[in-house]
Structure formats: C-alpha cells, structure tokens
Write an enzyme that holds these catalytic residues in place. Structure first.
Site, mmCIF file in Angstrom:
data_model
loop_
_atom_site.group_PDB
_atom_site.id
_atom_site.type_symbol
_atom_site.label_atom_id
_atom_site.label_comp_id
_atom_site.label_asym_id
_atom_site.label_seq_id
_atom_site.Cartn_x
_atom_site.Cartn_y
_atom_site.Cartn_z
ATOM 1 N N HIS A 145 0.840 -1.213 0.000
ATOM 2 C CA HIS A 145 0.000 0.000 0.000
ATOM 3 C C HIS A 145 0.868 1.254 0.000
ATOM 4 C CE1 HIS A 145 -3.947 2.024 0.923
ATOM 5 N NE2 HIS A 145 -3.063 3.016 1.016
ATOM 6 N N HIS A 191 1.491 5.416 -2.117
ATOM 7 C CA HIS A 191 1.006 6.468 -3.032
ATOM 8 C C HIS A 191 2.217 7.103 -3.703
ATOM 9 C CE1 HIS A 191 -3.247 6.518 -1.651
ATOM 10 N NE2 HIS A 191 -2.678 5.968 -0.585
ATOM 11 N N GLN A 239 -9.542 9.115 -5.698
ATOM 12 C CA GLN A 239 -9.282 9.798 -4.417
ATOM 13 C C GLN A 239 -10.470 10.649 -3.939
ATOM 14 O OE1 GLN A 239 -5.983 10.600 -2.189
ATOM 15 N NE2 GLN A 239 -7.952 10.742 -1.150
ATOM 16 N N HIS A 293 -9.420 1.546 -0.226
ATOM 17 C CA HIS A 293 -9.291 2.344 1.005
ATOM 18 C C HIS A 293 -10.656 2.235 1.686
ATOM 19 C CE1 HIS A 293 -5.746 4.063 -0.889
ATOM 20 N NE2 HIS A 293 -5.500 4.796 0.172
ATOM 21 N N GLU A 343 -11.380 4.322 6.195
ATOM 22 C CA GLU A 343 -10.245 5.024 6.801
ATOM 23 C C GLU A 343 -10.827 6.230 7.531
ATOM 24 O OE1 GLU A 343 -7.264 6.536 4.145
ATOM 25 O OE2 GLU A 343 -5.861 7.009 5.765
ATOM 26 N N ASP A 392 2.077 3.268 2.929
ATOM 27 C CA ASP A 392 1.132 4.332 2.581
ATOM 28 C C ASP A 392 1.806 5.595 2.063
ATOM 29 O OD1 ASP A 392 -1.386 5.347 2.159
ATOM 30 O OD2 ASP A 392 -1.905 5.640 4.256
HETATM 31 FE FE FE2 Z 1 -3.560 5.087 1.186
#
Ligand code: FE2
Length: 425
Positions: free
Chosen positions: A55, A57, A150, A208, A211, A307
């Site tokens: 995971h 970005h 996103q 996701h 979260e 992350d």
């Molecule tokens: Fe994430």
C-alpha cells in the site's frame, strides 16, 4: 557453477544455508560446494526474501511541502493539499520523484510495491507518469498500480469514467474509497459497482475502506459481501480499516467472520494510521489502528503497508518496511517473540501473498530476489532496522553497502557495546 552464490546466511526460519543463483532463478538452497561467478559472504547475516509494500502512493511521494505543508496534520487537509498539487505537477516531475523513491526502495531491499494512483483529474497525468515509472523500473522492481478515485467514485462528474479510462490504459488493480462518497448508501453502491468491475475484468481489488474514526462506518461488511458474491477471495484487500478500531465489540464479533468467509486480506498502515487518526479526539485519544491480532486469530491475512513517504499526509519516511513493521508492532502490542517474528513475515511473505506475487520466496525455482541484513534474525532486524548489506533482484546485485562504520569502530571494545547480540539474535 552458479552465476551468484550467497554463502552461509541465516534464513528467517533460523536455518543456515547457501543460496545458488542461475540467471534470474534460485537454483539450489543448502550446503553448496560449487563455483560461482560472484560470491556474497553472508556468514552471520540474515538472508531474507525481499520486502514488499502492498500500500503506497507513489504519485504523491517526495512532494512534502508542495505547495505548502499540512498545517493541521489531518487526512482531510492532506487530501485538499494533494488536490492542488496534482493539477500543477508535470508528468516529468511525477516520474522523477517516483523513480527517486524507487531507488530508495531498492537500497532498502524493498522490491515490490502496490501503489494507488489518483484517477480523479481528467488529465490523468498521474496515471501516465506511474505507467512510465512501472515500465522503467520493471527490470529490478515490481510495481502494481491501483486505479484510485481519491475524491470518490461518484463525488465528481467523471470519477467513475476516469477509473475505467485508467484501467483501459493498463492500470492493474481496481481501487475505491467508499467512506469518502457523499452518503453511506452511495459508498455501498460504489463497492457494488467496483466489485463488479474487478470481477468482470478479472482484476484484483484493493479499497481504502473505512479510513475513518467513525465507529458507525459500515463499508467493510459491504466489501466483504461483494468479495464473497464474486468469489474474489485473496485477490481482494481492504486497506486501512481504521473504523474497526472504534467499532462496538459486539458488532466486530459479527464482522470478523464475514471478512474471514470472504477470504479477503487486510492492509493496515501503522505509520499513517497512528499519525492521522484520532485527530478530532481530546483525551483519551484513539490509536486508529485496525484489529490486527484479532483478524489474524480468525485466519485473515494481514500485512503492514507503508502508505506515505514525505507527502501531504506524512512528513517522514525512508522506504524501510522495517520502520513500518516496528511501528505496527508497538501500536498493535505484538511484543511476544512469536508476534515479533510474525511482524517481519507480514512485510515479506504475507505482503507478497496479498499482492499475489508469483514465484516469491527462497526456494529453488523462485525468482532470485533477496536481501542480506546486518542482523542475526528477523527479531533482531526489527530491533536494529539495520543496514542492507546486499540486495539481489531477479538474479542481479542491485545494491550493496559496507558494514556500518560505527559498528566497525566499536570492534575493539567489549562485545556488550555492540548493538548486535553475539551469535544468532
Ligand atoms: Fe492510502
């Protein structure tokens, strides 16, 4: 005659073995009396299959401070900052930052990364850039790209369409962010939609999911239902799952069997969860990490993800999965020796399983990728987060480092001063 021979290393299970490599494959493991074009002496060192991060970005990495820092430190301000940056960053800038990060990763023995790519803007520059990065680093680092809406699948006019465009461009995995849709119902609908999309295209699915600190967020159960409906099993992963930290215990006793029944996997991200969650709390302040040990006790595969590194959400990070596991160990209170060993497995074998990586491991026939660490055991590696003395990817030596000079300077002092335990750690 091998192309490469790694001599005398200690494997994660404690066995001492030589590893003979021919081409890009492990040819033999054991006591090997053979010649090799190159020999790495790993006597007394830990030899592990490479680290894996399920995971990340990468479109946002190494952008810390652009266009400015996240003053509140919250997830929402991070998303808002990223919303500005993604429209001013060029493809070249995104590629440069990501390739630099990949260099860091390789030096740390991190050789496979699943990265979410924001598909919100219609220009899809992030997707274009990450596809280019994936192509460039493929000889030594495996990237999986996730189409990640996103700003929500339905919260922007073109959210859904852009996920489909990204998948058509060659992105590997379907994403999702149900807790960020406008309503709980639209979040649930997004999961039904995305689960169907993954099943119809024969793709993996990584969401996701919840979260949030909201104990009433219920998207994990909906995701599990869709995974079961389409038979996706271990090809589906729930990322973060932080709402489970705050949920009512009785409800969780219903939820855990549903996740286990689905066969889906879970990816908490301890560095980020401990940093971003609980920001609206006074005291007591919640940790926000999902229920790791409880899921593992139900047979659910749980790995640790990184992350973020130096981006709008997190101002630190080094591409070291041992840092990630170290934080996870503390926050989840996995301090028993067996639990500490499991934390190491979570950032190696379990993460490889979560990403469905083929031919991963230190057995004959596996891809010849491994890392030599200046430690005697997985637990000692977690304690020291030591130098990676050698990193081999697909049969090629891709990174090498001399032993820590500080340690060498202590060589004349009593053994107790050294950070490593004498003998196997
Ligand atoms: Fe994430």
């Amino acid at each position: 005659m091998f192309d490469l021979l790694v001599k005398g290393g200690t494997l994660p299970d404690g066995a001492v073995a030589d590893i003979g490599i021919t081409g890009d494959r492990i040819a033999a493991v054991g006591r090997l009396d053979a010649e090799a074009a190159k020999v790495i002496d790993a006597t007394g060192d830990l030899v592990s299959p490479p680290f894996v991060d399920p995971h990340f970005h990468m479109d946002a990495t190494l952008s810390f401070g652009l266009p400015r820092v996240n003053a509140s430190g919250t997830l929402l301000e991070g998303i808002s900052l990223w919303g500005e940056l993604r429209d001013i960053a060029t493809v070249e800038e995104l590629v440069d930052r990501a390739v630099t990060y990949c260099d860091w990763a390789v030096s740390m023995g991190l050789l496979a990364i699943r990265t979410h790519v924001d598909t919100t803007p219609d220009h899809l520059r992030g997707v274009e850039a990450m596809l280019e990065v994936k192509r460039r680093v493929a000889p030594y680092l495996d990237l999986q790209l996730v189409a990640f809406p996103q700003d929500g699948l339905y919260r922007t006019k073109t959210g859904r369409q852009n996920v489909l465009r990204a998948l058509d461009m060659g992105v590997d995995v379907v994403g999702g962010i149900p807790h960020f849709e406008r309503t709980m119902e639209e979040g649930a609908e997004s999961l039904r939609d995305l689960g169907r999309m993954a099943a119809e295209r024969g793709l993996m699915w990584d969401v996701h999911c919840d979260e949030t600190d909201d104990p009433m967020s219920r998207h994990v159960e909906t995701m599990a239902r869709e995974v079961t409906r389409h038979g996706l099993g271990g090809r589906a992963a729930g990322s973060h799952l932080t709402s489970m930290h705050s949920m009512d215990n009785y409800y969780v006793s219903k939820l855990l069997p549903l996740i286990a029944e689905a066969g889906m996997t879970a990816i908490p991200n301890p560095l980020i969860n401990i940093t971003l969650q609980g920001r609206h709390d006074t005291y007591p302040k919640r940790r926000g990490l999902t229920r790791v040990k409880e899921m593992q006790a139900m047979g659910i595969s749980v790995g640790w993800g990184q992350d973020c590194v130096l981006d709008p959400w997190y101002s630190l990070g080094t591409a070291d999965m041992l840092d990630v596991a170290f934080m996870g160990l503390h926050v989840a209170q996995m301090t028993h020796p067996a639990e500490m060993a499991r934390c190491f497995t979570m950032v190696t074998e379990t993460n490889a399983r979560i990403m469905n990586l083929p031919d991963y491991g230190l057995r004959p026939g596996c891809l010849a990728s491994l890392v030599v660490l200046d430690a005697g055991s997985p637990t000692e590696a977690l304690r020291l987060r030591p130098d990676r003395l050698a990193v081999v990817s697909k049969g090629k030596l891709v990174a090498e480092r001399r032993r820590n000079d500080a340690r060498l300077s202590l060589a004349g002092r009593p053994q107790s001063v050294r950070r490593r335990l004498p003998g196997p750690g």
